[in-house]
Scaffold this active site. Structure first.
Site, short mmCIF file in Angstrom:
data_model
loop_
_atom_site.label_atom_id
_atom_site.label_comp_id
_atom_site.label_asym_id
_atom_site.label_seq_id
_atom_site.Cartn_x
_atom_site.Cartn_y
_atom_site.Cartn_z
N TRP A 166 40.64 50.30 42.07
CA TRP A 166 39.95 51.57 41.79
C TRP A 166 40.58 52.73 42.54
CZ3 TRP A 166 37.90 51.65 37.39
CH2 TRP A 166 37.23 50.54 36.90
N ASP A 180 34.32 57.38 46.65
CA ASP A 180 33.90 56.73 45.41
C ASP A 180 32.97 55.59 45.82
OD1 ASP A 180 33.54 55.23 43.14
OD2 ASP A 180 35.67 54.89 42.72
N LYS A 234 26.39 50.09 38.29
CA LYS A 234 26.44 48.94 39.17
C LYS A 234 25.18 48.84 40.02
CE LYS A 234 31.13 48.96 38.34
NZ LYS A 234 32.23 49.93 38.32
C1 LIG Z 1 33.33 50.61 38.03
C2 LIG Z 1 34.02 51.47 38.98
C3 LIG Z 1 34.66 52.66 38.58
C4 LIG Z 1 34.76 53.08 37.14
O1 LIG Z 1 33.54 53.48 36.66
P1 LIG Z 1 33.36 54.04 35.16
O2 LIG Z 1 31.97 54.54 35.21
O3 LIG Z 1 33.57 52.86 34.25
O4 LIG Z 1 34.37 55.08 34.93
C5 LIG Z 1 35.24 53.44 39.55
N1 LIG Z 1 35.22 53.08 40.85
C6 LIG Z 1 34.64 51.94 41.28
C7 LIG Z 1 34.63 51.61 42.73
C8 LIG Z 1 34.02 51.10 40.35
O5 LIG Z 1 33.42 49.97 40.77
#
Ligand SMILES: *Cc1c(COP(=O)(O)O)cnc(C)c1O
Length: 362
Positions: A103, A173, A197
């Site tokens: 990521w 993030d 998540k």
């Molecule tokens: C799932 C995830 C993303 C991507 O998320 P989307 O909503 O599918 O764009 C980005 N960063 C992390 C740490 C993730 O787990």
């Protein structure tokens, strides 16, 4: 009682059963309005009630200080990979990124389109199986910001402590670990997280941002990709993802009922502890993928002696009612995602399946 799978999906992921039931109750008619929440204007009283209550709940649960804006955006965390540099990286400046895995790598790739990027630290040489120590970080003093990925969902690593970046703005993030534990928001200038998540269904991305960072960007940035647009209109510039925000509202109320961030951290540590103990106590039959000091309490990654055995584990676990234990296709192995909504009972069931599987195959 309906039968519920032992859901270890990485994202979208398990939601609390109570939340699903509440949404079901309210689905056809929302609070005496004669219609579903999905059938009404986002400018009306009913929806606005949900919208602003969701913000308030988030502020309470994360103790977000004054001086921070909460935004509800679309396009997933992946859009934030671009929006952050588009808005915070002005021409001639550089941004620093910590490269910890899949990521972080995607965030870096986007940022490179908008300016010079310095890699403050990278754990690529260790196959991203660890988080760098704070002393490893090299952050240029003139960096517009330092970006880190709080929890690497695929590798199964998580920052245990965030760096003090002084005058350099910290951007995080937190897509896969927001609200898994208490957070000192004031360490960050900007936090973003896709909801699917740990906060709700897919469709909405939460941004928590210090107000002084919100300014119309220097270059040509589309209106919808400017934080200023959404900040000025309280995330009602255009039609927000009303259903997703409503679901986040219910999840946050559920979290409050669990006792909030401190209480959920205790439960998360208990769940993760059970799994890591099962791995570490297996005499090498299961092997933790991430280094011990970098282990995630959200995504538990582990390996077995060979891929054949891993395949058998996945197949037999599915037959036993477990879902989502196959590791990400980029790294292989096994992964149990144990976000807030995954019940302790599911984890206990997995631990006993692991012991049983080892007995039969060890
Ligand atoms: C799932 C995830 C993303 C991507 O998320 P989307 O909503 O599918 O764009 C980005 N960063 C992390 C740490 C993730 O787990």
């Amino acid at each position: 009682m309906e039968s519920r799978a032992y859901n270890f999906n990485a994202g979208p992921a398990a939601l609390p059963l109570e939340v699903l039931k509440r949404a079901q109750e309210q689905f056809v008619e929302f609070e005496g309005t004669g219609m579903s929440l999905m059938e009404m204007s986002h400018r009306g009283k009913s929806y606005e009630g949900v919208h602003f209550e969701t913000e308030k709940l988030l502020r309470e649960l994360l103790s977000i200080p004054d001086g921070y804006k909460v935004l509800f955006l679309q396009g997933g965390a992946s859009t934030q990979f671009a929006m952050v540099p588009m808005n915070l990286l002005s021409p001639g400046r550089k941004a620093a990124y910590v490269h910890t895995g899949a990521w972080a790598g995607k965030a870096i790739k986007e940022a490179k389109m908008f300016g010079e990027i310095a890699i403050a630290a990278s754990t690529e040489a260790d196959s991203f199986m660890r988080i760098p120590s704070l002393s490893e970080l090299k952050v240029p003093e003139d960096a517009a910001y330092l970006h880190l990925t709080s929890n690497e969902t695929i590798g199964g690593t998580q920052w245990q402590e965030y760096p003090d970046t002084g005058s350099v703005t910290l951007v995080g993030d937190m897509s896969s670990d927001i609200l898994c534990r208490p957070l000192n928001v004031s360490q960050f200038g900007l936090i973003y997280a896709g909801a699917q998540k740990n906060l709700g269904p897919s469709g909405v991305t939460i941004v928590i941002m210090r107000e002084d960072l919100i300014a119309p960007p220097a270059g040509a940035v589309p209106t919808m990709l400017q934080y200023a647009t959404h900040s000025k209109s309280d995330s009602l510039y255009n039609t927000p993802p009303t259903f997703a925000i409503y679901m986040v509202n219910l999840v946050l109320k559920w979290l409050q009922e669990q006792g909030g961030a401190e209480a959920i951290e205790r439960i998360n540590k208990e769940k993760a502890g059970l799994l890591y103990d099962a791995i570490d106590g297996s005499g090498g039959f299961y092997r933790g993928a991430a280094l011990a000091d970098s282990r995630s309490i959200m995504n538990v990654t582990f390996r077995m002696e060979n891929e054949e055995l891993e395949k058998r584990f996945v197949k037999e676990s599915e037959a036993a009612g477990f879902v989502g234990l196959k590791g990400h296709r980029d790294v292989g192995g096994l992964r149990a995602s144990i976000y807030n909504a995954v019940p302790l009972e599911s984890v206990k069931a997995l631990v006993s399946f692991m012991k049983d599987f080892k007995q039969r195959n060890g």
